[in-house]
Design a protein around this motif. Structure first.
Motif, PDB file in Angstrom:
ATOM      1  N   ASP A 249      -3.377   0.012   4.559  1.00  0.00           N
ATOM      2  CA  ASP A 249      -2.437   1.136   4.615  1.00  0.00           C
ATOM      3  C   ASP A 249      -1.476   0.874   5.766  1.00  0.00           C
ATOM      4  N   CYS A 250      -0.237   0.556   5.424  1.00  0.00           N
ATOM      5  CA  CYS A 250       0.720   0.185   6.461  1.00  0.00           C
ATOM      6  C   CYS A 250       1.038   1.347   7.394  1.00  0.00           C
ATOM      7  N   ALA A 251       0.816   2.574   6.958  1.00  0.00           N
ATOM      8  CA  ALA A 251       1.018   3.714   7.851  1.00  0.00           C
ATOM      9  C   ALA A 251       0.002   3.690   8.985  1.00  0.00           C
ATOM     10  N   LYS A 252      -1.197   3.215   8.707  1.00  0.00           N
ATOM     11  CA  LYS A 252      -2.233   3.098   9.736  1.00  0.00           C
ATOM     12  C   LYS A 252      -2.089   1.796  10.528  1.00  0.00           C
ATOM     13  N   MET A 253      -1.622   0.765   9.857  1.00  0.00           N
ATOM     14  CA  MET A 253      -1.539  -0.550  10.489  1.00  0.00           C
ATOM     15  C   MET A 253      -0.344  -0.673  11.430  1.00  0.00           C
ATOM     16  N   ASP A 254       0.773  -0.020  11.085  1.00  0.00           N
ATOM     17  CA  ASP A 254       2.027  -0.145  11.838  1.00  0.00           C
ATOM     18  C   ASP A 254       2.370  -1.617  12.079  1.00  0.00           C
ATOM     19  N   PRO A 255       2.575  -2.370  10.996  1.00  0.00           N
ATOM     20  CA  PRO A 255       2.817  -3.815  11.151  1.00  0.00           C
ATOM     21  C   PRO A 255       4.201  -4.092  11.738  1.00  0.00           C
ATOM     22  N   PRO A 256       4.398  -5.247  12.378  1.00  0.00           N
ATOM     23  CA  PRO A 256       5.728  -5.641  12.866  1.00  0.00           C
ATOM     24  C   PRO A 256       6.661  -5.885  11.682  1.00  0.00           C
ATOM     25  N   PRO A 257       7.976  -5.954  11.929  1.00  0.00           N
ATOM     26  CA  PRO A 257       8.949  -6.073  10.836  1.00  0.00           C
ATOM     27  C   PRO A 257       8.689  -7.239   9.890  1.00  0.00           C
ATOM     28  N   ASP A 258       8.275  -8.407  10.406  1.00  0.00           N
ATOM     29  CA  ASP A 258       8.096  -9.554   9.514  1.00  0.00           C
ATOM     30  C   ASP A 258       6.905  -9.400   8.587  1.00  0.00           C
ATOM     31  N   LEU A 259       5.966  -8.492   8.921  1.00  0.00           N
ATOM     32  CA  LEU A 259       4.816  -8.261   8.049  1.00  0.00           C
ATOM     33  C   LEU A 259       5.029  -7.095   7.087  1.00  0.00           C
ATOM     34  N   LYS A 260       5.988  -6.234   7.377  1.00  0.00           N
ATOM     35  CA  LYS A 260       6.208  -5.062   6.524  1.00  0.00           C
ATOM     36  C   LYS A 260       6.596  -5.448   5.102  1.00  0.00           C
ATOM     37  N   VAL A 261       7.144  -6.640   4.922  1.00  0.00           N
ATOM     38  CA  VAL A 261       7.543  -7.063   3.572  1.00  0.00           C
ATOM     39  C   VAL A 261       6.323  -7.241   2.668  1.00  0.00           C
ATOM     40  N   LEU A 262       5.135  -7.341   3.254  1.00  0.00           N
ATOM     41  CA  LEU A 262       3.916  -7.523   2.462  1.00  0.00           C
ATOM     42  C   LEU A 262       3.215  -6.208   2.147  1.00  0.00           C
ATOM     43  N   CYS A 263       3.764  -5.091   2.578  1.00  0.00           N
ATOM     44  CA  CYS A 263       3.148  -3.791   2.320  1.00  0.00           C
ATOM     45  C   CYS A 263       3.331  -3.383   0.858  1.00  0.00           C
ATOM     46  N   ASP A 264       2.365  -2.642   0.356  1.00  0.00           N
ATOM     47  CA  ASP A 264       2.454  -2.053  -0.976  1.00  0.00           C
ATOM     48  C   ASP A 264       2.472  -0.539  -0.794  1.00  0.00           C
ATOM     49  N   PRO A 265       3.555   0.144  -1.191  1.00  0.00           N
ATOM     50  CA  PRO A 265       3.659   1.587  -0.957  1.00  0.00           C
ATOM     51  C   PRO A 265       2.692   2.421  -1.794  1.00  0.00           C
ATOM     52  N   ARG A 266       2.111   1.829  -2.839  1.00  0.00           N
ATOM     53  CA  ARG A 266       1.196   2.588  -3.686  1.00  0.00           C
ATOM     54  C   ARG A 266      -0.105   2.902  -2.945  1.00  0.00           C
ATOM     55  N   PRO A 267      -0.719   4.056  -3.209  1.00  0.00           N
ATOM     56  CA  PRO A 267      -2.029   4.348  -2.619  1.00  0.00           C
ATOM     57  C   PRO A 267      -3.052   3.310  -3.083  1.00  0.00           C
ATOM     58  N   PRO A 268      -4.044   2.992  -2.253  1.00  0.00           N
ATOM     59  CA  PRO A 268      -5.020   1.967  -2.629  1.00  0.00           C
ATOM     60  C   PRO A 268      -5.710   2.204  -3.976  1.00  0.00           C
ATOM     61  N   ASP A 269      -5.976   3.471  -4.315  1.00  0.00           N
ATOM     62  CA  ASP A 269      -6.683   3.733  -5.575  1.00  0.00           C
ATOM     63  C   ASP A 269      -5.786   3.557  -6.803  1.00  0.00           C
ATOM     64  N   GLN A 270      -4.499   3.300  -6.595  1.00  0.00           N
ATOM     65  CA  GLN A 270      -3.587   3.075  -7.719  1.00  0.00           C
ATOM     66  C   GLN A 270      -3.112   1.623  -7.802  1.00  0.00           C
ATOM     67  N   ARG A 271      -3.710   0.754  -7.006  1.00  0.00           N
ATOM     68  CA  ARG A 271      -3.294  -0.640  -6.973  1.00  0.00           C
ATOM     69  C   ARG A 271      -4.095  -1.480  -7.966  1.00  0.00           C
ATOM     70  N   PRO A 272      -3.540  -2.612  -8.371  1.00  0.00           N
ATOM     71  CA  PRO A 272      -4.253  -3.507  -9.292  1.00  0.00           C
ATOM     72  C   PRO A 272      -5.370  -4.263  -8.569  1.00  0.00           C
ATOM     73  N   PRO A 273      -6.206  -5.003  -9.301  1.00  0.00           N
ATOM     74  CA  PRO A 273      -7.235  -5.818  -8.651  1.00  0.00           C
ATOM     75  C   PRO A 273      -6.623  -6.812  -7.670  1.00  0.00           C
ATOM     76  N   SER A 274      -7.430  -7.241  -6.717  1.00  0.00           N
ATOM     77  CA  SER A 274      -6.928  -8.084  -5.625  1.00  0.00           C
ATOM     78  C   SER A 274      -6.220  -9.335  -6.116  1.00  0.00           C
ATOM     79  N   GLN A 275      -6.741  -9.969  -7.159  1.00  0.00           N
ATOM     80  CA  GLN A 275      -6.168 -11.245  -7.602  1.00  0.00           C
ATOM     81  C   GLN A 275      -4.713 -11.113  -8.026  1.00  0.00           C
ATOM     82  N   GLU A 276      -4.301  -9.923  -8.432  1.00  0.00           N
ATOM     83  CA  GLU A 276      -2.916  -9.733  -8.856  1.00  0.00           C
ATOM     84  C   GLU A 276      -1.937  -9.958  -7.708  1.00  0.00           C
ATOM     85  N   TYR A 277      -2.390  -9.768  -6.485  1.00  0.00           N
ATOM     86  CA  TYR A 277      -1.519  -9.982  -5.333  1.00  0.00           C
ATOM     87  C   TYR A 277      -1.301 -11.461  -5.038  1.00  0.00           C
ATOM     88  N   ILE A 278      -2.028 -12.325  -5.740  1.00  0.00           N
ATOM     89  CA  ILE A 278      -1.841 -13.769  -5.605  1.00  0.00           C
ATOM     90  C   ILE A 278      -0.964 -14.314  -6.711  1.00  0.00           C
TER      91      ILE A 278
END
Length: 476
Positions: A249-278
């Protein structure tokens, strides 16, 4: 008295010349149930070979075939399985590869029985049933993937470790081969070394580590010469990133700008299985300009994953436990999706190459390997027999959990640890048990649950349970 009588029978058999009819009859009489299970397992594999010719394909299969003809380290998978396929290339048949894997499956069952030979025969025989008769194990052996080879190498390493400390170099080489077949083999080197340390065999622990690391480091040198990167694969950060996307959850992580591009705005329970991110095109990682497995992308993914774990350790732990729990459910629900799930089922019709995964280069080189068209021919009635068998013959995850609980439960019941002259001596079951648990936990911790990742852990769990039935068993 039964144990004493069993030992006397073994001594008589060992003293009888090989080939003597009396010895043969005695062996058949003592090991009849195991021989029956082994015979049935062999028959099931022959039926599979007849029903699905020459083999079954998996998305990963093409990568392995490409490495056979273009020898170089792959960024995602080490080249051990490709070397196995290369050794069988003179046969120009994927059927030969499948047959070799079925033989490895049978050999694994024999190793388990041999390793548990001092345990009660009923326990030793039961320990072999899942690897020899589970329909999903047989189907996995028929797939062109690395898991059967990996399973055999790990079981062989554990069996030799328990059997004879004079072969520690062979144990180290087996662990190296397993590591270069699947990277999850790396921590198993530590497990085996720790086993020798617990038994106060510091020198043997060192020999195992050196023998295991020498080939691994040599492969790492080849990998560095190819990509100018340290390691044996270049995707650890990417896979760990995908793993953390189940909770990050990027709201909890507060990542630096170069990492924010990897955030997914969807809630975790609405995301696809992990392998889809590869692999999925809409993954934040895949959408980056470079290919997914460049050093820069992998390092970026590793930094994101590390931050997610540090900022959300409890969420990470809960996610790992959730993935691990999938190994122990009674049923077999579809996961991670139907496309992957269906590869583990014996098909009713001749399947086409694995759709979006099948790079044309892999298809062309597959035809070169086979020296003819590739694909799977479904032949009845044999295929139908195996489909019907698969409907009823499998080890439920809940039973696997019960098997894993047997050794510690028996140890607690005995209420005292084994010791030699007051010094703790680890029970024989501890090595296969800890290896099995690690094989189940590691994918859940760094990748995701997959049904084929569970099967290599099963024979070791069963071996541990069999060894635990002997309260006085410290070594084989």
């Amino acid at each position: 008295m039964p144990v004493k009588r069993e030992r006397e029978n073994v001594q008589v058999e060992e003293a009888t010349p090989v080939g003597d009819p009396a010895r043969t009859a005695s062996l058949v009489r003592r090991h009849g149930w195991f021989l029956a299970v082994l015979t049935l397992g062999t028959a099931l594999r022959v039926i599979t070979m007849l029903g699905y010719r020459p083999a079954l394909w998996f998305p990963d299969s093409y990568t392995y075939v490409v490495t056979v003809f273009h020898p170089r380290p792959d960024l995602v998978r080490p080249a051990g399985y490709s070397a196995f396929m290369k050794a069988l290339e003179p046969f120009h048949s994927f059927g030969a590869v499948a047959a070799a894997q079925h033989l490895l499956g049978l050999a694994t069952g024999v190793l388990v029985y041999w390793c548990a030979r001092r345990a009660p025969r009923w326990a030793a025989t039961l320990a072999t049933v899942p690897v020899l008769l589970d329909a999903y194990q047989i189907e996995l052996e028929h797939l062109l993937v690395s898991d059967t080879l990996f399973m055999f190498l790990i079981v062989a390493a554990v069996a030799l470790t328990l059997a004879d400390r004079s072969v520690v170099i062979a144990v180290g080489l087996l662990l190296a081969a397993a590591t270069l077949t699947r990277t999850v083999g790396q921590p198993l080197i530590v497990v085996v070394a720790a086993w020798f340390l617990l038994r106060r065999r510091v020198g043997l622990a060192g020999v195992v580590v050196v023998a295991a690391l020498a080939p691994t480091l040599a492969y790492g040198g080849w990998f560095y010469a190819t990509y100018h990167r340290v390691g044996i694969v270049g995707a650890n950060g990417v896979f760990l990133y995908a793993r953390t996307m189940s909770f990050a959850d990027c709201a909890k992580m507060d990542p630096p700008p170069d990492l924010k591009v990897l955030c997914d705005p969807r809630p975790p329970d609405q995301r696809p299985p992990s392998q889809e991110y590869i692999w999925a095109k809409d993954s934040p990682l895949v959408a980056l300009p470079d290919i997914t497995f460049t050093q820069q992308t992998d390092e970026l993914a590793a930094r994101f994953a590390s931050l997610a774990i540090r900022k959300q350790p409890l969420d990470y732990a809960a996610s790992v436990l959730s993935e691990l729990g999938r190994s122990f459910v009674w049923g077999r629900p579809v996961y991670p999706d139907h496309e992957i799930y269906d590869y583990y089922e014996f098909p009713a019709a001749s399947p086409s190459p694995p759709g979006r995964w099948a790079a044309q280069l892999g298809v062309d080189l597959g035809k070169r390997y086979e020296q003819g068209p590739i694909g799977t021919e479904v032949v009845e009635p044999y295929a139908g027999w195996m489909r019907a068998y698969q409907d009823v013959a499998r080890l439920p995850g809940t039973v696997l959990l019960a098997v894993l609980l047997v050794p510690p439960a028996l140890a607690i019941r005995r209420r005292r640890s084994r010791s030699v002259r007051g010094i703790y001596e680890p029970p024989a079951w501890l090595l296969p048990w800890s290896t099995s648990v690690l094989l189940l936990v590691m994918p859940a911790a760094v990748a995701e649950f997959d049904y084929r990742y569970v099967l290599p852990a099963v024979p070791l769990a069963c071996l541990a349970a069999a060894l635990a039935t002997r309260p006085d068993l410290r070594k084989l």
